[in-house]
Design an enzyme around this catalytic site. Structure first.
Site, PDB file in Angstrom:
ATOM      1  N   SER A 185       4.222  -0.542  -4.708  1.00 38.62           N
ATOM      2  CA  SER A 185       4.051   0.787  -4.141  1.00 38.62           C
ATOM      3  C   SER A 185       3.737   1.805  -5.249  1.00 38.62           C
ATOM      4  CB  SER A 185       5.304   1.166  -3.341  1.00 38.62           C
ATOM      5  OG  SER A 185       5.057   2.262  -2.500  1.00 38.62           O
ATOM      6  N   ASP A 281       0.584  -2.612   6.914  1.00 36.37           N
ATOM      7  CA  ASP A 281       0.873  -1.526   5.975  1.00 36.37           C
ATOM      8  C   ASP A 281      -0.220  -0.465   6.045  1.00 36.37           C
ATOM      9  OD1 ASP A 281       1.802   0.048   3.904  1.00 36.37           O
ATOM     10  OD2 ASP A 281       1.377  -1.414   2.323  1.00 36.37           O
ATOM     11  N   HIS A 313       4.848  -2.726   4.704  1.00 42.86           N
ATOM     12  CA  HIS A 313       4.928  -2.328   3.303  1.00 42.86           C
ATOM     13  C   HIS A 313       6.074  -3.037   2.568  1.00 42.86           C
ATOM     14  CE1 HIS A 313       3.819   0.377   0.067  1.00 42.86           C
ATOM     15  NE2 HIS A 313       5.054   0.822  -0.037  1.00 42.86           N
TER      16      HIS A 313
END
Length: 341
Positions: A185, A281, A313
């Site tokens: 991320s 995601d 995610h």
């Protein structure tokens, strides 16, 4: 509601209640400056209320994997630290992974249980030594501070390449001919930007990166692409994360968050890139676009995308024992040992 979704909701509610009780004085205020749900709430009086990622665990010996960890101070002046992980098999020099955690630049830590457990598993599976970097968070320390902290930490790690610096584990066990960067991320965003800085400093930089991996990387841009067109709520959240984390940036097309806008992208400082995306995601198409941008830039390396259908995610961190997460762990282990992936 599925059992998995129910458990996830229970965890989120528990975190929310715990945080509310611990800072109830702030929760009573209506003077909110901004909120990035479910990450953080910031009040006009300066109170900062993190909704997740606040728990910490100490370094330890993990009996399940045999991995041992310890914490080190890199820069006490700036509160930059790291957790170093060593596998049980140290009969020879090991690949070195420098890891950058996620959390949208606002939350989580190298010392969070989520990342402590992930690094234990990855270090054991890949048989690598890992350094998980603790950088300072926004909004107390807005970007580019996290980038500068991460660069300082990477340079500190690399300073051990001759085997005569401060950290014994790095001196004795790290193979500086096999150095990798990895993250998820926002941490994957940091990985890209650290690799760019390495590339721009070549040939002066003392080591060569063997590769980088980006798990569900946080990138965005002024113009929506792909699945971004159909989800204005997530589009707004992803954009506002950047604008609040880096108030003085040039905006959503800043090359730091939209690599396709970087005229120097071909200088990326490694030849192997592995990108993980998840089918559900919101950031999926940005990961695919990153690979496309690398290819169009004239970069001479090899980038591969591994997509996991039906997942969201960083699912592999949140549900690490699932068959799909285990496959990702195996793929990472192969990548870090330069096997076919």
């Amino acid at each position: 509601m599925s059992r998995k979704r129910s458990c996830s909701m229970q965890i989120l509610i528990a975190v929310f209640v715990s945080c509310s009780l611990s800072i109830g004085f702030a929760a009573n205020s209506t003077d909110i400056l901004y909120e990035l749900y479910p990450l953080i709430r910031v009040y006009k009086n300066g109170t900062i209320y993190r909704l997740m990622g606040t728990e910490r665990v100490p370094p330890s010996f993990d009996p399940t994997t045999g991995v041992i960890s310890k914490d080190i101070q890199i820069s006490p002046q700036f509160s930059i630290a790291a957790r170093v992980y060593l596998p049980k098999n140290t009969a020879h020099k090991l690949p070195l992974l420098v890891y950058f955690h996620g959390g949208a630049f606002f939350t989580y830590s190298a010392f969070s249980p989520l990342y402590h457990n992930h690094l234990n598993s990855l270090v054991a599976k890949a048989n690598v030594i890992a350094v998980s970097v603790e950088y300072r968070l926004a909004p107390e320390y807005p970007l580019p501070i996290a980038y500068e902290d991460s660069w300082l930490a990477l340079n500190w790690v690399v300073s051990h390449f001759k085997g005569n610096r401060y950290e014994v584990w790095l001196n004795n066990y790290a193979d500086f001919g096999r150095v990798y960067l990895g993250g998820d991320s926002a941490g994957a965003n940091i990985v890209h930007n650290m690799a760019m800085r390495v590339g721009l400093e070549c040939p002066e930089y003392p080591i060569k990166l063997s590769g980088i991996f980006l798990n569900c990387p946080y990138f965005t841009g002024k113009n929506p692409i792909g699945n971004e067109n159909g989800n204005p709520i997530m589009r707004s959240l992803v954009a506002n994360i950047w604008l609040h984390a880096y108030p003085n940036s040039t905006g959503l097309d800043d090359p730091l968050v939209n690599p396709a806008m970087d005229s120097k992208l071909s200088k990326l400082g490694c030849k192997r890139v592995l990108i993980f995306v998840a089918g559900k995601d919101f950031l999926r198409d940005r990961g695919l676009f990153y690979k496309e941008a690398l290819s169009k830039s004239g970069w001479s390396g090899n980038a591969n995308v591994v997509e996991t259908k039906g997942e969201d995610h960083v699912f592999n961190l949140l549900n690490p024992t699932s068959p799909k997460a285990i496959r990702i762990l195996k793929t990472l282990a192969s990548f870090l040992n330069h096997a076919k992936y």
